[in-house]
Write an enzyme that holds these catalytic residues in place. Structure first.
Site, PDB file in Angstrom:
ATOM      1  N   GLU A 171      -9.560  36.438 -13.076  1.00 54.73           N
ATOM      2  CA  GLU A 171      -8.541  35.942 -12.155  1.00 54.73           C
ATOM      3  C   GLU A 171      -8.952  34.661 -11.422  1.00 54.73           C
ATOM      4  O   GLU A 171      -8.996  34.610 -10.192  1.00 54.73           O
ATOM      5  CB  GLU A 171      -8.149  37.031 -11.157  1.00 54.73           C
ATOM      6  CG  GLU A 171      -7.449  38.196 -11.835  1.00 54.73           C
ATOM      7  CD  GLU A 171      -6.740  39.141 -10.870  1.00 54.73           C
ATOM      8  OE1 GLU A 171      -7.014  39.071  -9.652  1.00 54.73           O
ATOM      9  OE2 GLU A 171      -5.917  39.936 -11.330  1.00 54.73           O
ATOM     10  N   GLU A 231      -5.134  43.373 -16.947  1.00 52.89           N
ATOM     11  CA  GLU A 231      -4.970  44.261 -15.788  1.00 52.89           C
ATOM     12  C   GLU A 231      -3.494  44.508 -15.511  1.00 52.89           C
ATOM     13  O   GLU A 231      -2.682  43.588 -15.589  1.00 52.89           O
ATOM     14  CB  GLU A 231      -5.592  43.654 -14.516  1.00 52.89           C
ATOM     15  CG  GLU A 231      -7.100  43.677 -14.447  1.00 52.89           C
ATOM     16  CD  GLU A 231      -7.605  43.183 -13.093  1.00 52.89           C
ATOM     17  OE1 GLU A 231      -6.851  43.293 -12.095  1.00 52.89           O
ATOM     18  OE2 GLU A 231      -8.741  42.685 -13.054  1.00 52.89           O
TER      19      GLU A 231
END
Length: 470
Positions: free
Chosen positions: A193, A293
């Site tokens: 991320e 995710e």
């Protein structure tokens, strides 16, 4: 005993294939909260480095080392690997923190003890037919401004200092050298991320780290997250060889502050459109997709909890139907925690939960954690005027990166998740004060599979989409 044969996975066009050219779709979960700790997963406040510093001060070096070594051992053992495989999962994403392999005050000196538990879990998974993906979740300076990159601030300084980037390239060279012959590893996820405010520095870093890894390890796939928490690929102008591009596909309907999921055609279309929008770069460039995710949080108490959880299981099932439709690999968040998202969670009767319950309830009431934030009229009465004051006096605050965050989120990050949570770290650690080695072992053992419970509704959905039906 079954012996599993592994071959290096590789990218062929839009597919991931094994050594015999067979399509391979990876379905699994992230081992979040383990070698990269997160506050909502185990219960401490703030960031991992603050938590560990407070625990070291309270326990002293000998008990500190003993506790965390036992905790890392109990968190994932052979019983976990057996269970994971029994649900039909064939890939475990393993997040880790750079601190296990390098000290900030002794940079570029490899801490070989960091491999102890990572090697152990990789080998346990291989024994039970489970690939692993190594995910560097926290880097020097922080690749994003959030708690899960072990960042004490709301700024991602990794992008502003070349030395931080140099150290990460160096670390991946060390990791690639160590794991280059492990066919049971599906590949490397170089940055989790990332949040680059200028957008262009991320693809440039991927170009650099890809070359460095390939000089050591020519075989493993790289799994590359998009920018802005893995949802934005607008600055990506080309693709790299033998790479899979990764998005993260959380749905707000799976969280306490979101719209409740009832399965309407409009909601289902919204889920699919959200996924396709994030995946546009991959489809345009005809490369494989990995949803690294996603997943709802679950309610553990209060009126209507069972109904809310059923809605969120249904939401997860609908997301998985979308991923099945498009034949993408995926990894839910997450495998184990204290009852927020995990496939497995610590028992309410465990020493960990019974000992820490007053603090966990306090932290929840204070909204000290960002994840699974529970509505609070009291907190709103405090923060609404502050947010309104910031918006009134600084209109540009609404444009602050990450632009996915409203002003309210930026204020919350600074006040609750940084200042408040940091100052709560010692309060949490004092619950361990005076504990014997046996008591510390019992606390750590609370995270073992045999001491945990299974979230049956979640695991039933996962079995159905892995091809296993009870």
């Amino acid at each position: 005993m079954t012996t599993f044969e592994y071959s290096f996975l590789k990218v062929e066009g839009e597919r991931v294939v094994d050594g015999k050219g067979r399509d391979t779709i990876l379905r699994g979960a992230g081992l979040g909260g383990w070698m990269n700790m997160e506050n909502f997963i185990t219960g401490y406040p703030g960031q991992e480095n603050q938590h560990r510093a407070a625990m070291l001060e309270v326990l002293g070096p000998e008990k500190y080392e003993y506790f965390f070594d036992k905790w890392l051992e109990y968190f994932f053992m052979e019983e976990d690997a057996k269970f994971f495989a029994s649900v039909g999962m064939n890939c475990l994403r393993i997040p880790f923190n750079y601190h296990h392999f390098e000290d900030d005050m002794n940079p570029r000196v490899l801490k070989k003890e960091g491999f102890k538990h990572l090697d152990r879990v990789i080998n346990l998974c291989a024994k039970h037919g489970i690939y692993t993906i190594l995910d560097l979740h926290a880097v020097p300076g922080g690749q994003n401004p959030d708690w899960h990159s072990d960042n004490n601030t709301n700024s991602a300084y990794f992008w502003d200092y070349k030395d931080f980037q140099d150290r990460v390239v160096w670390l991946w060279e060390q990791l690639a050298e160590h794991y280059k012959d492990y066919t049971c590893i599906a590949g490397y996820n170089p940055l989790n991320e990332p949040c680059d405010p200028k957008h262009t520095r991320l693809p440039a870093f991927y170009d650099r780290v890809e070359k460095a890894i390939r000089a050591v390890d020519r075989n493993h796939i790289l799994w590359l997250d998009g920018n802005t928490f893995a949802i934005d690929f607008k600055a990506f102008k080309h693709t790299l060889p033998n790479c899979v591009y990764s998005l993260h596909d959380y749905a707000l309907m799976g969280f306490p502050t979101g719209e409740r999921y009832t399965g309407t055609p409009h909601q289902n279309q919204k889920l699919e459109s959200q996924f396709l929008r994030k995946a546009e770069f991959m489809y345009t460039n005809k490369v494989p997709i990995w949803n690294g995710e996603f997943g709802p949080v679950y309610s553990s108490d209060g009126p209507g909890s069972e109904e809310i959880n059923d809605e969120r299981f249904n939401l997860l099932g609908q997301q998985l139907r979308i991923y099945d439709k498009y034949k993408v690999s995926w990894s839910i968040w997450l495998y184990k925690d204290i009852g927020v998202q995990g496939m497995v969670y610590t028992s309410p009767e465990s020493p960990w939960i019974k000992t820490l319950k007053p603090f966990l309830e306090k932290k929840k009431a204070l909204q000290a954690d960002a994840w699974g934030l529970y509505p609070s009229e009291e907190i709103d009465q405090i923060f609404k005027p502050l947010v309104a004051w910031v918006e009134k006096n600084s209109p540009d605050a609404a444009n602050k990166y990450p632009d996915t965050w409203a002003v309210k989120r930026h204020v919350s990050r600074l006040v609750k998740e940084c200042l408040l949570s940091e100052t709560l770290s010692m309060e949490f650690a004092r619950y361990f004060e005076g504990m014997t080695f046996d008591q510390l072992d019992a606390m750590a053992e609370s995270f073992s599979f045999r001491s945990s419970k299974q979230r049956e509704g979640l695991n039933r959905i996962l079995r159905e989409h892995s091809g296993i039906v009870d």
